[in-house]
Write an enzyme that holds these catalytic residues in place. Structure first.
Site, PDB file in Angstrom:
ATOM      1  N   ASP A   1      36.500  38.399  63.210  1.00 21.29           N
ATOM      2  CA  ASP A   1      36.581  39.842  63.425  1.00 21.29           C
ATOM      3  C   ASP A   1      35.422  40.582  62.737  1.00 21.29           C
ATOM      4  OD1 ASP A   1      37.476  42.336  63.954  1.00 21.29           O
ATOM      5  OD2 ASP A   1      39.427  42.105  62.975  1.00 21.29           O
TER       6      ASP A   1
ATOM      7  N   ARG B   1      48.872  47.887  63.059  1.00 15.93           N
ATOM      8  CA  ARG B   1      47.552  47.626  62.460  1.00 15.93           C
ATOM      9  C   ARG B   1      46.551  48.684  62.964  1.00 15.93           C
ATOM     10  NH1 ARG B   1      43.276  42.558  62.662  1.00 15.93           N
ATOM     11  NH2 ARG B   1      42.884  42.502  60.453  1.00 15.93           N
TER      12      ARG B   1
ATOM     13  N   ASN C   1      46.972  41.091  67.660  1.00 19.47           N
ATOM     14  CA  ASN C   1      47.463  41.407  66.317  1.00 19.47           C
ATOM     15  C   ASN C   1      48.503  42.503  66.183  1.00 19.47           C
ATOM     16  OD1 ASN C   1      46.276  39.518  64.572  1.00 19.47           O
ATOM     17  ND2 ASN C   1      44.284  40.435  64.933  1.00 19.47           N
TER      18      ASN C   1
ATOM     19  N   ASP D   1      53.216  28.982  71.636  1.00 21.21           N
ATOM     20  CA  ASP D   1      54.207  28.532  72.609  1.00 21.21           C
ATOM     21  C   ASP D   1      53.528  27.668  73.661  1.00 21.21           C
ATOM     22  OD1 ASP D   1      53.240  30.349  74.817  1.00 21.21           O
ATOM     23  OD2 ASP D   1      53.794  31.871  73.337  1.00 21.21           O
TER      24      ASP D   1
ATOM     25  N   GLU E   1      32.953  20.285  43.910  1.00 20.87           N
ATOM     26  CA  GLU E   1      33.836  20.683  45.016  1.00 20.87           C
ATOM     27  C   GLU E   1      33.148  20.479  46.365  1.00 20.87           C
ATOM     28  OE1 GLU E   1      36.706  24.170  43.160  1.00 20.87           O
ATOM     29  OE2 GLU E   1      34.604  24.647  43.526  1.00 20.87           O
TER      30      GLU E   1
HETATM   31  C1  GLA Z   1      44.373  37.911  62.546  1.00 18.20           C
HETATM   32  C2  GLA Z   1      44.048  36.432  62.589  1.00 18.20           C
HETATM   33  C3  GLA Z   1      43.103  36.114  61.456  1.00 18.20           C
HETATM   34  C4  GLA Z   1      41.856  36.930  61.589  1.00 18.20           C
HETATM   35  C5  GLA Z   1      42.199  38.398  61.611  1.00 18.20           C
HETATM   36  C6  GLA Z   1      41.001  39.245  61.924  1.00 18.20           C
HETATM   37  O1  GLA Z   1      45.151  38.233  61.457  1.00 18.20           O
HETATM   38  O2  GLA Z   1      45.204  35.662  62.530  1.00 18.20           O
HETATM   39  O3  GLA Z   1      42.799  34.742  61.467  1.00 18.20           O
HETATM   40  O4  GLA Z   1      41.185  36.567  62.757  1.00 18.20           O
HETATM   41  O5  GLA Z   1      43.189  38.687  62.589  1.00 18.20           O
HETATM   42  O6  GLA Z   1      41.278  40.584  61.970  1.00 18.20           O
END
Ligand code: GLA
Length: 726
Positions: free
Chosen positions: A365, A441, A478, A532, A612
């Protein structure tokens, strides 16, 4: 022949299971059996008790013992004397609601049926047969086609239903479930998977109460809160013993499962589109297609049921070039940068990832429009050149030069009010005229039931995919949907909109995945909010959860594993303290847990110490070495993390000569015996050697006495044991 008919009895046979129905003298289709093969007709189990207040069809005359309310019905309709939950209910033009479904005819054909506009299990013609049984309500001429796809080699039967209005006036469908299964005998428990954002698919097993137990979603998606896959098991059924049945709905919208235990302890199980957010006007001559449900059963416990679902989903649901092939190990920048990145930062992450053996960078995003936080920009799918100077092409070129693939995040179904798209087409966002829309959101949902919205998204996304070397798409979603209303439908059809939304979504996915077969599509909805079998038809992997905590993920992945194959489960190693829970788990634990999926990273690798980084390089190598076994092998749950002090699982290769045992012990304790795991699925008479310490065991010993884990120190400590046949 997988399907045969003899004396009005339908036999649907798979390698280990039998499904039987019978048309009785009144034309009622009775369900006789679903379970182990019996090689005989099971109609002797039908009972005709005289139960008070159970009505009798008129033609039964004085036969008080013949009642639709007590018979096991193959597909139950409301309003005609059966008072249990119906599979189908309609309202006729005169306002009445009865459907008296009687057998009319059947057809058998080679191959597996398809469902127009909806995902469905697919198979070669020699791998499946289709049975279509047509039931009819004589007065209204409403017809129900019951479709059965029999895949003998998979031990799977699929079901779907079509409602057809052959009458002269319109009807309204109030509900039409895809599954209806009456089970007259047995003591049953149901298992379903509930949850919430960042804690999906928590397993819950409960005995059936009298009355109706139900799960479902009215959110427009299958949801984080409930999953459209349910098991019914006989009391006492374990991973390796006992009888259970499973049903997974291939649908990504609102769904409902209802299980009713009736007055005489019979069980009815229905599953399909959620009638709370559905109705459909069916004019004369029109058909409605209900989505498909995948069914399987096992007499050897839940482990075997899982193998059948994993196999059928991998081979007959998932599609595209990546369906069975190796998935790229990816690095996703979301938890590394959130919205705060530019091209230089992304390149630094990619450079480090490439050095450690990672195959692909996924830009999440924030790469488009005006998108510096989650309050704006959705809908404007063109690159933000303030952040990515020189454009997407330049960035992709740089990533490809590093030897890595490039993937990109989209959230196609959404729009921010602060976006060019919204300013141009405010009417494309879902809202009810005169009411303020609910925001989730900060964002609104595009009306995917409108063809011009789907067309626009297709144009924008296909151009991006054509013009840029994008090898992976993360398809996010989302928020939950409400305010159902579309300007394009008349009032009496508004209730169709939630289903039309799903059809629009599937159409867009179908066009894009069809046109870009080289692109790996990963589904996502705030993590696993739309995990799903419907989405898996388009996306062979789905981001399992926004919760990347090494401990919590064992619980989430345990619940996910009952139906969904490991190759479909997106799982990444992230930073500590974990961003969702604040918990600190060892890098080794996070790596082991993420290996039980499609593996990747989601952190800024540049922040890791040299040790790491070395460990990451080894993890990537280890995953690649085992990926074939992990995705193509059989997956066994070796513990129940909801009840035991740890999560343990194993992958056993098809030829059973390789085993990878992994897991996490939750709470460390002083002065205790080492944990023992009993394995399953091995060759009893073979000898297996541990790659770690060279010890040898017989398969028989490992499956009865088990294997001792190494001594484990610290909470949430992971272990891994590889066994190879000598
Ligand atoms: C959702 C996805 C995350 C990420 C965010 C970006 O929550 O599950 O993995 O991509 O959106 O806004």
């Amino acid at each position: 022949m997988a399907i045969s008919v003899e004396n009005s009895v339908f036999h649907l046979e798979t390698a280990h299971t039998l499904y039987q129905m019978k048309v009785d003298s009144f034309g009622i289709l009775n369900h006789l059996w679903y379970g182990a093969r019996t090689d005989c007709c099971m109609d002797y189990l039908l009972d005709y008790p005289d139960v008070g207040f159970a009505g009798n069809p008129y033609e039964a005359g004085n036969r008080r013992t013949y009642s639709l309310n007590s018979l096991p019905l193959e597909y139950a309709a409301g309003g005609a004397g059966d008072y249990r939950v119906p599979a189908v209910s309609v309202t006729h033009a005169d306002g009445s609601g009865a459907l008296d479904l009687r057998f009319r005819e059947y057809r058998i054909r080679q191959g597996k049926y398809e469902i127009p506009g909806l995902p469905a299990v697919y198979a070669e013609d020699d791998e499946a047969e289709t049975l279509e049984i047509i039931l009819e309500d004589a007065l209204s001429s409403v017809e129900i086609s019951l479709l059965y796809g029999v895949l003998p080699g998979e031990d799977v039967i699929t079901r779907a239903a079509i409602v057809k209005n052959n009458g002269n006036s319109g009807i309204k469908i109030n509900r039409v479930h895809s599954l209806c299964m009456d089970i007259p005998r047995g003591e049953w428990e149901w298992i379903h998977f509930h949850g919430r954002h960042a804690m999906e698919r928590q397993m819950e097993r409960s005995p059936l109460i009298h009355g109706i137990q139900e799960n479902g979603s009215t959110r427009g998606t299958s949801s984080h809160q409930q999953n459209p896959a349910v098991l019914l098991c006989e009391k006492g059924c374990t991973e390796t013993n006992g009888f259970c049945m499973g049903a997974a709905l291939m649908y990504s919208g609102g769904f409902q499962t209802q299980i009713e235990r009736d007055q005489v302890d019979q069980v009815r199980w229905v599953m399909g589109i959620n009638p709370d957010t559905f109705a459909w006007k069916l004019d004369p001559g029109e058909c409605f297609h209900a989505p498909e449900v995948i069914l399987s059963c096992s007499g050897q416990g839940m482990g075997e049921l899982t193998h059948r679902f994993h196999h059928v989903i991998r081979h007959h649901v998932c599609r595209g070039e990546y369906k069975l092939s190796q998935r790229p190990v990816l690095i996703n920048n979301w938890e590394a940068t959130y919205f705060d990145f530019d091209d230089a930062k992304i390149e630094r992450i990619a450079e480090q990832a490439a050095e450690l053996g990672i195959d692909m960078l996924v830009l999440d995003d924030g790469w488009f429009g005006k998108r510096d936080d989650d309050m704006s920009g959705l809908g404007d799918w063109s690159v933000n050149e303030t952040k990515l100077r020189g454009g997407l092409g330049r960035l992709i070129g740089r990533i490809n030069e590093m030897g890595m693939k490039f993937g990109l995040w989209f959230e196609p179904e959404m729009v921010s009010e602060d976006s060019e798209l919204y300013r141009q087409h405010p009417d494309w966002a879902i809202r009810i005229p005169g009411r303020n829309p609910v925001r989730g959101r900060y964002q609104l949902v595009l009306d995917m039931s409108r063809p011009e919205v789907v067309e626009h998204l297709y144009q924008v996304m296909s151009r991006m995919l054509r013009e840029n070397h994008i090898e992976y798409v993360k398809w996010d979603m989302n928020r939950s949907i409400c305010d159902w209303y579309t300007a394009k439908l008349p009032a009496e059809r508004q209730a169709e909109m939630p289903h039309r939304y799903v059809l629009g979504l599937y159409q867009l996915l179908d066009r894009l995945t069809g046109e870009f077969p080289h692109v790996l599509f990963e589904g996502c909805s705030g993590g696993g909010g739309r995990f799903d079998a419907g989405m898996l038809y388009y996306c062979p992997q789905i981001w399992c959860s926004d919760n990347t905590d090494g401990h919590d993920r064992t619980l989430i992945q345990y619940g996910t594993s009952f139906f969904y194959p490991v190759s479909t489960v997106g799982a990444h190693v992230s930073a500590v303290p974990n961003h969702q829970t604040g918990r600190v788990t060892a890098l080794g634990t996070r790596g082991t847990v993420a290996m039980a999926g499609t593996f990747g990273y989601e952190l800024d690798l540049n922040m890791l110490s040299r040790e790491e980084k070395e460990q990451v390089a080894l993890q990537v190598k280890n995953y690649k070495a085992h990926q074939d076994l992990i995705h193509n092998g059989r997956y066994y749950r070796l513990s129940n993390p909801f009840e035991e002090n740890g999560a343990a699982w194993a992958f056993v290769s098809e030829d059973r000569n390789k085993v990878l045992i992994q897991g996490v012990v939750f709470r460390a304790a002083a002065n205790v015996l080492r944990m023992r795991l009993r394995l399953a699925g091995l060759k009893a008479d073979a000898v297996y050697r541990s790659v770690q310490d060279g010890r040898t065991y017989t398969g028989q010993a490992l499956m009865t006495g088990g294997i001792l884990l190494p001594e484990i120190k610290g909470d949430d400590a992971a272990f891994e044991i590889c066994l190879e046949e000598v």
